[in-house]
Structure formats: C-alpha cells, structure tokens
Design a protein around this motif. Structure first.
Motif, PDB file in Angstrom:
ATOM      1  N   ALA A 105       0.819  -1.153  -0.093  1.00  0.00           N
ATOM      2  CA  ALA A 105      -0.131   0.048   0.009  1.00  0.00           C
ATOM      3  C   ALA A 105       0.993   1.412   0.091  1.00  0.00           C
ATOM      4  O   ALA A 105       0.580   2.104  -0.830  1.00  0.00           O
ATOM      5  CB  ALA A 105      -1.070   0.022   1.163  1.00  0.00           C
ATOM      6  N   LEU A 106       1.931   1.293   0.782  1.00  0.00           N
ATOM      7  CA  LEU A 106       2.756   2.614   0.965  1.00  0.00           C
ATOM      8  C   LEU A 106       3.439   2.619  -0.247  1.00  0.00           C
ATOM      9  O   LEU A 106       3.546   4.005  -0.893  1.00  0.00           O
ATOM     10  CB  LEU A 106       3.543   2.273   2.039  1.00  0.00           C
ATOM     11  N   ASN A 129       3.000   1.942  -3.497  1.00  0.00           N
ATOM     12  CA  ASN A 129       1.945   2.331  -4.303  1.00  0.00           C
ATOM     13  C   ASN A 129       1.748   3.896  -4.301  1.00  0.00           C
ATOM     14  O   ASN A 129       1.668   4.699  -5.139  1.00  0.00           O
ATOM     15  CB  ASN A 129       0.776   1.529  -4.614  1.00  0.00           C
ATOM     16  N   PHE A 130       0.968   4.158  -3.244  1.00  0.00           N
ATOM     17  CA  PHE A 130       0.519   5.441  -2.898  1.00  0.00           C
ATOM     18  C   PHE A 130       1.699   6.580  -2.757  1.00  0.00           C
ATOM     19  O   PHE A 130       1.463   7.659  -3.126  1.00  0.00           O
ATOM     20  CB  PHE A 130      -0.331   5.444  -1.608  1.00  0.00           C
ATOM     21  N   SER A 131       2.843   6.196  -2.209  1.00  0.00           N
ATOM     22  CA  SER A 131       3.725   7.225  -1.792  1.00  0.00           C
ATOM     23  C   SER A 131       4.554   7.622  -3.189  1.00  0.00           C
ATOM     24  O   SER A 131       4.767   8.673  -3.547  1.00  0.00           O
ATOM     25  CB  SER A 131       4.893   6.787  -0.963  1.00  0.00           C
ATOM     26  N   ILE A 151      -6.162  -2.577  -4.041  1.00  0.00           N
ATOM     27  CA  ILE A 151      -5.384  -1.687  -4.503  1.00  0.00           C
ATOM     28  C   ILE A 151      -5.416  -1.144  -5.988  1.00  0.00           C
ATOM     29  O   ILE A 151      -5.347  -0.053  -6.368  1.00  0.00           O
ATOM     30  CB  ILE A 151      -3.629  -2.257  -4.356  1.00  0.00           C
ATOM     31  N   SER A 156      -8.499   0.951  -6.214  1.00  0.00           N
ATOM     32  CA  SER A 156      -7.929   2.397  -5.541  1.00  0.00           C
ATOM     33  C   SER A 156      -7.162   3.373  -6.488  1.00  0.00           C
ATOM     34  O   SER A 156      -7.172   4.242  -6.606  1.00  0.00           O
ATOM     35  CB  SER A 156      -7.237   1.999  -4.243  1.00  0.00           C
ATOM     36  N   VAL A 176      -5.835  11.026  -2.542  1.00  0.00           N
ATOM     37  CA  VAL A 176      -4.915   9.951  -2.306  1.00  0.00           C
ATOM     38  C   VAL A 176      -4.976   9.596  -0.874  1.00  0.00           C
ATOM     39  O   VAL A 176      -5.318   8.270  -0.583  1.00  0.00           O
ATOM     40  CB  VAL A 176      -3.384  10.315  -2.549  1.00  0.00           C
ATOM     41  N   TRP A 177      -4.834  10.231   0.088  1.00  0.00           N
ATOM     42  CA  TRP A 177      -5.376   9.865   1.522  1.00  0.00           C
ATOM     43  C   TRP A 177      -6.745   9.291   1.789  1.00  0.00           C
ATOM     44  O   TRP A 177      -6.936   8.394   2.475  1.00  0.00           O
ATOM     45  CB  TRP A 177      -4.869  11.200   2.440  1.00  0.00           C
ATOM     46  N   GLU A 224      -6.722   5.988   0.200  1.00  0.00           N
ATOM     47  CA  GLU A 224      -5.926   5.121   0.854  1.00  0.00           C
ATOM     48  C   GLU A 224      -6.404   4.577   2.312  1.00  0.00           C
ATOM     49  O   GLU A 224      -6.232   3.544   2.771  1.00  0.00           O
ATOM     50  CB  GLU A 224      -4.499   5.782   1.038  1.00  0.00           C
ATOM     51  N   LEU A 253      -8.743   2.012   1.693  1.00  0.00           N
ATOM     52  CA  LEU A 253      -8.181   0.712   1.473  1.00  0.00           C
ATOM     53  C   LEU A 253      -7.716   0.023   2.681  1.00  0.00           C
ATOM     54  O   LEU A 253      -7.820  -1.095   2.422  1.00  0.00           O
ATOM     55  CB  LEU A 253      -6.856   1.046   0.247  1.00  0.00           C
TER      56      LEU A 253
END
Length: 740
Positions: A314-315, A317-319, A370, A373, A391-392, A395, A398
């Motif tokens: 998760a981190l 992908n989103f970061s 994921i 999202s 995004v937050w 996330e 998710l």
C-alpha cells in the motif's frame, strides 16, 4: 593527576568485569550440567515407583482439583493472538538489550569526550585524532567479533557501535580537518557500509545490518558539501537498496527492507520538493520495482501476504503516486494519470493470477483493493482533484477494506491515524473557495475532491457498519462513533460549502436561509434512513435536538429577516415560499420518526418539541400577516405590534388547549404542563401588557374570543375526563365479573 586516576579506574573496572565474567561462566556450566542430569533422570528413571491403590485414590482427586483449566484455542483465536503480539519481539529485544544499547551509546560519547579533551589540551594533532577514531572503531568491532559466539546480540550491538565510530570519524575528518577530498570520504564510507553488510551476513545478525543500513543511508549527509548532486546520491542509494534486497532474500529479514524504504522515501520526497525534474521519475520507478519485489517475496514463495507485506504494498503504491504526480503537475506534463494506471496494471496482473487459480483469499482481496484504488485515483486526477486529499481518502478506505478482509487490526489502527489527516486535508481544500473565482457548478476541482472524499467516506461507513465491533455494554466503540459522526459532518460541510459558493452574490440573510434549509433537510434525510445507515442512538438523539434548534432559529430569526428584505425590495416575493419547505420534514419527523426512536426517554424532549411547535406556528402566522398587510418596512412595525397584541394571545390559547388535550388523551404529563404554562404566560401577557395597548373594540373582541375558547376548552376537558373515567370503571367491572 586526573589522567592517572582515570587509568587506574579503568584497570580496576576491567579486573572486576573479568572476575564477574569468570564466575558467570562457571555458573552457566553448573546450570548446564544440572539440566543435563535432570533430563537423563526424566528419560531413564532409575527407580520407578509402584503406585498402590490407596495412593491412586489420594492422588487422582488432587490432580483433578489442581489440574489447570484447558481452553480450546481455535485457529481464529490463535491468529488474533499472533496479530496482537506482532510487536512483542521488538519490545522483548528492547527489554533485554536496552542496557547494552545505552552502554555502547555512552561508550561512544565517552570516547568522543576523551578525544575532545585531548584536543583541547593539544595532546594530539588532526591526523592523530582521525587515526585514534578509526583504531577505536576497529577495536570495538574486533571486540564484538570475539564475543559473537557466546553473546550474539550483545556482540552485534557492540559491532554496530564500532561501525558508528568509523562513520563519525570519517565525517569529522572530512568536514572539520579536510584531510581528504569528498570522493575519498565517499569511498571510505562506502567501504565501511560494504564491510558492515558483509559482517552482518557473516554473523547472521539482523541488528547489525540495521546499524549498517542506517550508517549507509546517513553517510551522504555526513560527507555532503552542500551541492545537490542528486544523480550521484540516488545512484549510490539504488546500489545500497539492491544490496539490501539481496540480503533480505537470503536472510528473510523484513526490518532491513523497511529501514531502506523509510530512508529512501525521505530522500525522494526531499528531492521532489527541492528540485522537481524528470530524472527523479527514473529513480521513483526503480525504487518502486525494488520495494515491490521486496514486498512480494513471500507471496511468490508461499503464496501468502503478511501484515508488513500488505503495508509495504500500500505504501509503495501511494507514496510513489504522490511523488510522481507532484512532479508532473509542477513541470506541467500530461497526462498525470499515466502512473496510477501503470501501477494499477501491475497489480491487476497479480489479481488475474489469483483469479486464474480460483484463489479468492487474502492476496486476491488485497490486489483487488489496490487496483480499484489506483484506478479511482487516476479518475480523480483526470478531473483535476487535489492530489493529497484524494490519495489519502482512497488510501484510508483501502486500509479499512484490507482490515475487513484480513482481520489484522494494524490496518484498522492505521486507518484511525490516517482518517483525521484526510479531514485536515479536506479542510485545507475547502479554504480554496475563498480565493476561487468562476468555478463551474459541481465540476470544479474543489468539489470533485470533496466528491472523492464523500465516496470514500460512504464506503468507510458501509465497512464499519458490517464489521462493527461492540463493547461489553453492547454499544459501539468510541472511535467508531467518533469517525461516524465526523464522516457525516464532512459530507454535510462539503455540500454546504459548494452551495454557499454559488449563491454568494445574494444577501447574507438569503444565504443563511438557504444554508439552514439545507441543514434541516440533511438531518431529516439522515434520520429518515437511520436504520439503513446504522446511525448510533446517541447521534440520532443529538440530531433531533439540532433539528428542532435549527427550525426555531430559521423561522424566528432568519425568516423574519427575509420578510424584511422582501419588504425593502432586496429579495423577490417568491423567495419567501422557499422556507415553507421546512414544514415537510418538521411534520413528518414529529409524527413518524420520533415515535420510533428513543428520543422521549428524557422529559425535556417534550418541552423541546412543544417549544419548536409553538414558536413555529406563532412566527409563521405573524410572517404571513405582515406579508399580506404591510406595504413597506415602516408599515411592518405597526402590523407586527398589532398582531402581537390582538392575535398572539388567541393563538397561544388554542395551542395550549391542543397540548392539554394531547396530554390527557395520551396520558403525557409534560404536554399538560406545557399547555397550562402557555396559558399562564398568555394571561400574564394579556393582563400585564396587551390590555393597555388595545383600543376598546379590540379589547372587547379579544376578551370575548378568549372567553369563548377557554369555555369550550373547559367543556371539552370535562367531557374527556368523564369518558376516561367511564372507560376505567367499565374495565374494573369486567375484571370483577371475570374473577367472580
């Protein structure tokens, strides 16, 4: 003299430590021998005892009495215990080795202070200082090497301290003494890092490699000269991460990857903010691949995903999405959705892999969540929503979805941490309404961002409703109730701010009237669908109180000002019709919804409803009277005064009669109190003020009308009392007949 005392003290400490160490070794040997003997006796007993029947009779009850209760642990409970105790190894390590960590830290500081003292006394020169530091670090590493067989963890910490001494010595030698160039300093720190990693692998020490990685990642900061040579920096970091990945695969050390990810992300984000350029995109993608492989290592080996693996997926992908999209926006490149779609494609490949195997377990759910999202983020970015907020929000949803699918509480905890940040980011987004101009209705970046947040919050509420944890008292947990309340508040504010922005050219009272009407309908909708939305009881009660408060404020203050603006030609006459819409939810709520709730558990609830009803009827009739009788603002004052004196006592008398009738009919004492209290207030007003303001005709008309109303009311109450009395007597007679 002090120097000699210090040397003597060190020698004494060394002797004492050596003696203690010798005694400890002897004690360890004795314990080992004793354990070996006990094990031999247990396996091969020399004299087995013959149990007599009497002994059996005595022993068996004792065994049954003192036998501990054995609980059957299901796999689910065992899994929950494993999830709950996943941080135990960390705390256990700190508990057992905290003194060692503090000790090596204190030793490094002591050596540093000794060197500083020697420098202040001009005992040693710059080259000698560097040599002492390097020799000291090497000596500490050698000491750890000789201790590694019997004291592995202690030796790892000692060795890590020695590596730290080497790093700091190299840094000071380069920065302060300038004994060698930056390239030489970098080569030395790289060699130290490589040696440290090799020692970690050789010693099989996870603690040591963490020390090594921290030193390796902080080395560029130690030898930095202030120039932003990002190409050189991230080439070095990439090589370091590749080495980390190799060690992690060989030794299966999760902490190694997390340490590298944290430092790499800090460096990447700093570069992104300081100097956004296309070159950084290359390193974002390279590190995405490295850490994605790291997160999926156990998945490809055992086809399972642990808690750290899921968090890393998760981190990463989103970061990466945040950094890459920020660079594209700053450099004004298009399309910004390319990276979310690329990452969604990568995850979809793994998703179809699981689907092809017909394996719909945890990995399938994670890759599905994921992928969806990332596609949602791509759609949001295409419509120019605000990056961080969107995004937050996605996330957070998710994380909650993953918690539902895996039951790992760490994801729910992360959701609890991230959700307030989503609200904060959303508030910052709403602040842009103040400076925005010519925004289109709905299809503007601010509201589209709010729409993403609303959708994610709606999913959150659905997931919380279906996975609701209850406390021992049967109520929802505090955090769930707080998040539910905040969620409905965010949805309310998002729509309200959009409405206010598009009507901001109207008068302030018109804006307030529209806002209050929207608020009344929003609360009414929540209460109407309270069961489907699973709104907590305390929130239902609170919403009802707020609803009636808004009704009172709207009809007594806001609508009165609207009438004034209409008479002064600032608003059109048809605007007054808008506030009639509040009567629909008011009547429906009072007659249908409130009887089906626990609102009337408190006696004050009857007074709140009565007050809202009295004020609403009184003010509504006065507004209508003023609208039909007054021609301008000046004329309205006399019309209002005439209504208050002549008609208001009559209205209050009728309302009081209605409340008393309902109170007697439904046996609700509070309505009786309201009715008689209103009659008392009316009488005081009539005889204390109104009579002296009326002309003779009005005074006579008022007294006759009130007298007739009071007599009719009294007659009705007497009839009602007789009917109730007859019904009670009839029931008692029937009961006696049945008994006889």
């Amino acid at each position: 003299m002090n120097e000699y005392l210090a040397v003597i003290l060190i020698v004494v400490i060394a002797i004492i430590f050596n003696n203690l160490n010798t005694k400890i070794r002897k004690l360890e040997k004795e314990v080992s021998d004793l354990t070996l003997r006990i094990n031999k006796k247990t396996i091969h007993p020399e004299h087995p005892q013959e149990e007599t029947p009497s002994e059996e009779i005595i022993i068996q009850p004792q065994e049954s009495v003192h036998e501990p209760h054995r609980e059957v642990i299901t796999p689910h409970e065992s899994k929950e215990n494993t999830q709950r105790d996943w941080l135990n190894p960390v705390f256990e390590f700190l508990k057992q080795n905290i003194l060692t960590v503090i000790g090596i830290f204190t030793l490094v500081l002591g050596i540093g202070y000794f060197v500083k003292y020697a420098i202040d006394k001009n005992w040693i020169g710059e080259t000698t200082r560097a040599g002492i530091g390097l020799c000291t670090g090497t000596a500490i590493i050698l000491a750890g090497h000789f201790l590694r067989k019997n004291y592995q963890t202690f030796a790892s910490i000692i060795t890590g301290g020695g590596i730290a001494v080497l790093y700091f010595t190299t840094t000071i030698t380069f920065r302060e003494y300038h004994l060698f160039s930056q390239n030489t300093a970098f080569i030395i720190t790289s060699v130290i890092t490589a040696v440290a990693i090799i020692l970690s692998y050789y010693y099989r020490s996870e603690v040591l490699i963490i020390f090594s990685l921290i030193g390796g990642f902080t080395a560029p900061l130690m030898i930095s000269s202030g120039e932003n040579n990002y190409l050189f920096l991230f080439t070095y970091l990439t090589l370091l991460n590749i080495g980390m990945l190799a060690v992690a695969f060989l030794k299966h050390w999760k902490s190694v990857g997390w340490t590298a990810y944290i430092f790499t992300s800090i460096y990447l984000f700093y570069w992104t903010v300081d100097l956004p350029e296309l070159l950084s995109i290359v390193f974002y993608l390279i590190n995405y691949i490295i850490f994605y492989i790291f997160a999926l290592y156990h998945y490809f080996r055992k086809n399972e995903l642990s808690v750290p693996d899921i968090l890393m997926l998760a981190l990463v992908n989103f970061s990466s999405i945040i950094g890459l999209t920020y660079i594209f926006n700053e450099l004004q490149y298009e399309p910004v959705i390319i990276f979310p779609l690329i990452f969604a494609s990568v995850n979809s490949i793994l998703l179809f892999r699981e689907y092809g195997k017909r394996n719909f377990g945890i990995p399938f759910s994670i890759f599905t969540g994921i992928t969806i999202s990332l596609i949602t983020i791509a759609v949001a970015l295409q419509f120019k929503t605000h990056l961080i907020t969107s995004v937050w929000a996605i996330e957070a949803t998710l994380l909650l979805f993953i918690w539902k699918k895996t039951s790992h509480k760490i994801f729910k905890t992360c959701f609890y941490v991230l959700f307030p940040l989503v609200i904060l980011a959303q508030f910052i987004t709403w602040c842009e309404y103040f400076n925005a101009s010519n925004l289109s209705i709905i299809f503007n970046p601010i509201f589209l961002t709010s729409l993403v947040t609303i959708v994610s919050i709606g999913i959150n509420l659905y997931l919380l409703k279906n996975t609701s944890e209850k406390t021992e008292t049967g109520t929802h947990s505090f955090f769930e109730d707080l998040i539910t309340t905040a969620s409905y508040g965010v949805i309310y504010a998002a729509i309200l701010f959009e409405i206010i922005y598009h009507i901001n050219t109207m008068t302030w009272i018109a804006i307030a009237s529209v806002a209050l009407l929207y608020s009344i309908y929003y609360i009414f909708i929540l209460l109407f669908f309270r069961k489907k939305l699973s709104i907590p009881q305390f929130l239902q009660t609170g919403l009802i109180y707020v609803f009636f408060s808004l009704i009172i404020v709207n009809i007594s203050i806001t609508t009165s000002s609207v009438v004034t603006d209409i008479l002064s030609k600032q608003l059109q006459n048809n605007f007054y019709l808008l506030h009639f819409l509040q009567w629909i939810p008011f009547i429906f709520l009072s007659l249908k919804i409130i009887p089906d709730t626990k609102f009337h558990q408190s006696k004050i609830s009857y007074w709140v409803i009565s007050l809202a009803f009295i004020i609403s009827i009184s003010c509504e009739l006065r507004h209508l009277y003023v609208m039909t009788s007054a021609h301008d603002i000046v004329d309205s004052y006399a019309v209002k005064n005439h209504f208050n004196i002549l008609y208001l006592p009559i209205i209050w008398t009728i309302l009081a009669s209605i409340f008393i009738y309902i109170g007697l009919r439904k046996n609700i004492q509070e309505y009786n109190k309201v009715g008689f209290g209103l009659i008392g207030l009316m009488v005081l007003k009539l005889y204390g003020y109104d009579v002296w303001q009326m002309d003779n005709i009005s005074r006579i008309s008022a007294f006759i009308a009130l007298g007739v109303i009071l007599l009719l009311s009294s007659f009705t109450f007497q009839r009602l009392k007789n009917i109730i009395k007859n019904m009670v007597d009839t029931k008692e007679k029937n009961k006696k007949n049945e008994e006889s």
